[in-house]
Motif scaffolding. Structure first.
Motif, PDB file in Angstrom:
ATOM      1  N   ALA A  56      52.055  66.908  40.505  1.00 11.66           N
ATOM      2  CA  ALA A  56      51.482  67.022  41.851  1.00 11.66           C
ATOM      3  C   ALA A  56      51.054  65.663  42.395  1.00 11.66           C
ATOM      4  N   ALA A  57      50.628  64.765  41.505  1.00 10.55           N
ATOM      5  CA  ALA A  57      50.225  63.437  41.962  1.00 10.55           C
ATOM      6  C   ALA A  57      51.406  62.696  42.575  1.00 10.55           C
ATOM      7  N   LEU A  58      52.573  62.829  41.973  1.00  9.12           N
ATOM      8  CA  LEU A  58      53.775  62.193  42.519  1.00  9.12           C
ATOM      9  C   LEU A  58      54.152  62.821  43.852  1.00  9.12           C
ATOM     10  N   GLN A  59      54.014  64.135  43.949  1.00  7.04           N
ATOM     11  CA  GLN A  59      54.330  64.813  45.203  1.00  7.04           C
ATOM     12  C   GLN A  59      53.395  64.354  46.324  1.00  7.04           C
ATOM     13  N   ARG A  60      52.110  64.211  46.018  1.00  9.19           N
ATOM     14  CA  ARG A  60      51.159  63.762  47.025  1.00  9.19           C
ATOM     15  C   ARG A  60      51.462  62.336  47.476  1.00  9.19           C
ATOM     16  N   LEU A  61      51.774  61.467  46.501  1.00  9.80           N
ATOM     17  CA  LEU A  61      52.085  60.080  46.842  1.00  9.80           C
ATOM     18  C   LEU A  61      53.336  60.000  47.714  1.00  9.80           C
ATOM     19  N   TYR A  62      54.326  60.800  47.400  1.00  9.83           N
ATOM     20  CA  TYR A  62      55.561  60.809  48.197  1.00  9.83           C
ATOM     21  C   TYR A  62      55.289  61.303  49.616  1.00  9.83           C
ATOM     22  N   GLY A  63      54.558  62.416  49.742  1.00  5.22           N
ATOM     23  CA  GLY A  63      54.266  62.953  51.071  1.00  5.22           C
ATOM     24  C   GLY A  63      53.462  61.999  51.923  1.00  5.22           C
ATOM     25  N   ARG A  64      52.468  61.354  51.315  1.00  9.41           N
ATOM     26  CA  ARG A  64      51.663  60.380  52.039  1.00  9.41           C
ATOM     27  C   ARG A  64      52.505  59.191  52.472  1.00  9.41           C
ATOM     28  N   SER A  65      53.439  58.780  51.618  1.00 13.55           N
ATOM     29  CA  SER A  65      54.289  57.632  51.938  1.00 13.55           C
ATOM     30  C   SER A  65      55.210  57.931  53.114  1.00 13.55           C
ATOM     31  N   VAL A  66      55.840  59.100  53.103  1.00 11.80           N
ATOM     32  CA  VAL A  66      56.744  59.459  54.199  1.00 11.80           C
ATOM     33  C   VAL A  66      55.982  59.545  55.512  1.00 11.80           C
ATOM     34  N   SER A  67      54.834  60.186  55.493  1.00 12.30           N
ATOM     35  CA  SER A  67      54.040  60.305  56.713  1.00 12.30           C
ATOM     36  C   SER A  67      53.611  58.941  57.230  1.00 12.30           C
ATOM     37  N   GLY A  68      53.208  58.064  56.321  1.00 10.91           N
ATOM     38  CA  GLY A  68      52.750  56.746  56.738  1.00 10.91           C
ATOM     39  C   GLY A  68      53.852  55.880  57.317  1.00 10.91           C
ATOM     40  N   VAL A  69      55.003  55.818  56.638  1.00  9.78           N
ATOM     41  CA  VAL A  69      56.079  54.956  57.140  1.00  9.78           C
ATOM     42  C   VAL A  69      56.664  55.499  58.438  1.00  9.78           C
ATOM     43  N   LEU A  70      56.703  56.815  58.582  1.00 12.97           N
ATOM     44  CA  LEU A  70      57.203  57.383  59.832  1.00 12.97           C
ATOM     45  C   LEU A  70      56.257  57.072  60.981  1.00 12.97           C
ATOM     46  N   SER A  71      54.966  57.129  60.736  1.00 17.16           N
ATOM     47  CA  SER A  71      53.979  56.834  61.779  1.00 17.16           C
ATOM     48  C   SER A  71      54.088  55.391  62.245  1.00 17.16           C
ATOM     49  N   VAL A  72      54.205  54.472  61.306  1.00 22.16           N
ATOM     50  CA  VAL A  72      54.304  53.058  61.651  1.00 22.16           C
ATOM     51  C   VAL A  72      55.674  52.740  62.249  1.00 22.16           C
ATOM     52  N   GLY A  73      56.730  53.276  61.650  1.00 20.90           N
ATOM     53  CA  GLY A  73      58.082  52.976  62.105  1.00 20.90           C
ATOM     54  C   GLY A  73      58.355  53.450  63.514  1.00 20.90           C
ATOM     55  N   LEU A  74      57.889  54.636  63.856  1.00 24.52           N
ATOM     56  CA  LEU A  74      58.110  55.147  65.211  1.00 24.52           C
ATOM     57  C   LEU A  74      57.389  54.302  66.251  1.00 24.52           C
ATOM     58  N   LEU A  75      56.175  53.884  65.951  1.00 25.97           N
ATOM     59  CA  LEU A  75      55.425  53.082  66.922  1.00 25.97           C
ATOM     60  C   LEU A  75      56.078  51.719  67.126  1.00 25.97           C
ATOM     61  N   THR A  76      56.393  51.008  66.043  1.00 26.29           N
ATOM     62  CA  THR A  76      56.980  49.674  66.184  1.00 26.29           C
ATOM     63  C   THR A  76      58.371  49.739  66.802  1.00 26.29           C
ATOM     64  N   GLY A  77      59.148  50.744  66.426  1.00 23.87           N
ATOM     65  CA  GLY A  77      60.470  50.883  67.010  1.00 23.87           C
ATOM     66  C   GLY A  77      60.416  51.188  68.499  1.00 23.87           C
ATOM     67  N   LEU A  78      59.487  52.035  68.885  1.00 21.12           N
ATOM     68  CA  LEU A  78      59.328  52.391  70.297  1.00 21.12           C
ATOM     69  C   LEU A  78      58.946  51.175  71.132  1.00 21.12           C
ATOM     70  N   LEU A  79      57.978  50.413  70.667  1.00 19.59           N
ATOM     71  CA  LEU A  79      57.569  49.211  71.393  1.00 19.59           C
ATOM     72  C   LEU A  79      58.714  48.201  71.460  1.00 19.59           C
ATOM     73  N   GLY A  80      59.477  48.095  70.383  1.00 23.85           N
ATOM     74  CA  GLY A  80      60.588  47.159  70.380  1.00 23.85           C
ATOM     75  C   GLY A  80      61.668  47.514  71.379  1.00 23.85           C
ATOM     76  N   VAL A  81      61.958  48.787  71.527  1.00 21.66           N
ATOM     77  CA  VAL A  81      62.988  49.215  72.482  1.00 21.66           C
ATOM     78  C   VAL A  81      62.569  48.893  73.911  1.00 21.66           C
ATOM     79  N   PHE A  82      61.330  49.181  74.249  1.00 21.43           N
ATOM     80  CA  PHE A  82      60.880  49.020  75.631  1.00 21.43           C
ATOM     81  C   PHE A  82      60.596  47.564  76.003  1.00 21.43           C
ATOM     82  N   PHE A  83      60.182  46.750  75.053  1.00 21.21           N
ATOM     83  CA  PHE A  83      59.722  45.406  75.398  1.00 21.21           C
ATOM     84  C   PHE A  83      60.591  44.294  74.808  1.00 21.21           C
ATOM     85  N   ALA A  84      61.786  44.633  74.343  1.00 20.74           N
ATOM     86  CA  ALA A  84      62.646  43.621  73.739  1.00 20.74           C
ATOM     87  C   ALA A  84      62.982  42.499  74.715  1.00 20.74           C
TER      88      ALA A  84
END
Length: 484
Positions: free
Chosen positions: A298-326
């Motif tokens: 379960a510890a591995l499952q929690r770490l994986y879920g937290r990682s996916v949620s975190g990278v998606l949150s950061v990636g969507l924001l930076t990618g969105l800003l990059g598209v609009f303000f490139a």
């Protein structure tokens, strides 16, 4: 929390490590034009090819050190194991790097791919790869032990000294070969500092005798985890050969535009790359503990879920800003001559999300001994990248090369997703919904305010994203997956 602290140190180290190259590229683009900027980027590409193909063995060393920390009886044993493994690795990597340097130098000089001035500039840059490879090998000792502060100190010293010498060279209006010389001199300084710290922290006289670590024989044996070797080579081909193909198909000008786009892509993905460096030893340790009964699955499952949620949150924001303000950012930072780089930058920014999602999945494959599959997936995606480049780069130039990279990144993600389900469950909807809701709201705001000056729209867009992410349950989801 240790993972968060290591991520911050890794972010600072990677950010300052890329700053010298990015700052030099900006100065050359603004003062010398896209051709000279393209030549500098081309030389860096060759440099990365000759230093980055070791990344697979880096992963092996880091994983084994992290696992040793779970199974060893005391800290001195882990320290001795680290010294033995990394010091053997340093010697192998330095000797092989010297041989590769001589071969590449002969090919460039005799092949006459570029004019004499360009060839000598590239060769002088490449002369630093031997000591740079030694430094990068030493860094693994700290990453495997989840100690990122010394790595930051080494990279900060290199960047400060490198920028100081570059400023002196440009102030004296010296030849461009002097810029390449700064890479060589600062490489020597960095390697000396890194080795001094490594010996201070890990050398223990007489301790750890008889330890069985990944010595040089295990590192270079063809049957010893061939997948790690393959991954290192293929990753570099996938992320660097596109520049070489573009230079041959369309010339230095298109390389200059594409290099501008990849520079901004690298900056946009810095937080995720920093997280990847911190996540891997942690995930290796947790996965090893689960396998030996010292931690539940379960510890591995929690770490994986937290990682996916975190990278998606950061990636969507930076990618969105990059598209609009490139476009406005490129005009402001690199100058009006580099505005054609806006389209390839926007395409790569869409790939930021795919790149971010690849991080937890690739690390999970390696941490759970599925490196053979990871190597297969990387090879397939690299072949897709080369084929797409041969068509799209010749047709669309820098924009086509950017599209080819995004396609290959998506290919790896789809293959990895199909494989990780044998180890963990894919994240629940509540884990991915908050960043998707937040990105939709922020994108709507940016569309409605397209006529605003861009510097007025950035802060409100980020605020809207953060508020919607929190309201949609982003913070609550992260707490639910918090690993102990």
């Amino acid at each position: 929390m240790r993972l968060a602290a290591n991520t911050l140190f890794s972010l600072a180290q990677r950010g300052i490590g890329r700053f010298a190259g990015a700052a030099t590229l900006i100065l050359l683009a603004r003062t010398q034009g896209p051709e000279v900027a393209g030549l500098f980027s081309l030389a860096l590409t060759f440099h990365l090819l000759m230093t980055g193909w070791w990344v697979g063995i880096d992963d092996k060393i880091v994983r084994e050190i992290a696992r040793r920390r779970v199974t060893s009886a005391d800290e001195s044993t882990t320290r001795a194991y680290t010294w033995q493994s990394v010091w053997d690795y340093v010697r192998v990597r330095a000797v092989v790097s010297l041989g590769v340097l001589l071969v590449v130098a002969a090919l460039l000089y005799l092949g006459r791919w570029y004019n004499p001035a360009e060839t000598w500039f590239i060769l002088l840059m490449l002369a630093s790869t031997v000591t740079d490879n030694a430094t990068l090998a030493l860094v693994n000792a700290y990453v495997g032990n989840e100690r990122f502060a010394p790595v930051f100190a080494v990279m900060a010293t290199q960047t400060v000294s490198r920028l100081g010498l570059i400023a002196l060279v440009l102030g004296l209006q010296a030849d461009i070969l002097a810029i390449a010389g700064t890479w060589l001199v600062t490489s020597w300084v960095t390697t000396g500092l890194a080795f001094a710290l490594f010996a201070w922290h890990f050398h223990t006289r007489g301790a750890g005798e008889g330890l069985s670590g990944p010595t040089w024989r295990a590192l270079i044996a063809p049957r010893a985890d061939w997948s790690f070797w393959l991954m290192g080579v293929v990753v570099m081909l996938e992320y660097q050969v596109d520049v070489i193909l573009l230079s041959l198909l369309r010339g230095a000008r298109e390389v200059g535009y594409y290099s501008t786009a990849t520079t901004l892509f690298a900056l946009a993905t810095l937080p995720v790359q920093a997280f990847r460096a911190a996540l891997y030893p942690t995930m290796s340790r947790v996965a090893s503990g689960a396998a030996t009964g010292k931690a539940d699955h379960a510890a591995l499952q929690r770490l994986y879920g937290r990682s996916v949620s975190g990278v998606l949150s950061v990636g969507l924001l930076t990618g969105l800003l990059g598209v609009f303000f490139a476009e406005p950012v490129i005009g402001l930072v690199f100058g009006p001559a580099m505005i054609p780089a806006a389209l390839p930058t926007q395409i790569l920014m869409l790939g930021v999300v795919l790149f971010s999602l690849n991080v937890p999945h690739s690390r999970l494959l390696l941490a759970t001994n599925r490196q053979n599959r990871a190597a297969q997936f990387i090879t397939i995606s690299a072949l897709v990248n080369v084929v797409a480049n041969l068509w799209l780069a010749a047709w669309l130039g820098a924009a086509g090369t950017a599209l080819a990279r995004s396609i290959s990144t998506a290919t790896f993600l789809l293959l990895a997703l199909a494989s990780v389900v044998a180890v963990v469950r894919l994240p629940e909807r509540r884990m991915v919904l908050p960043p998707l809701v937040a990105a939709s709201g922020a994108a709507g705001f940016l569309f409605l305010t397209a006529s605003w000056p861009w510097w007025w729209a950035v802060a409100p867009a980020v605020a809207i994203y953060a508020v919607l992410w929190w309201m949609a349950g982003g913070a609550a989801a992260m707490r639910l997956t918090q690993a102990g």
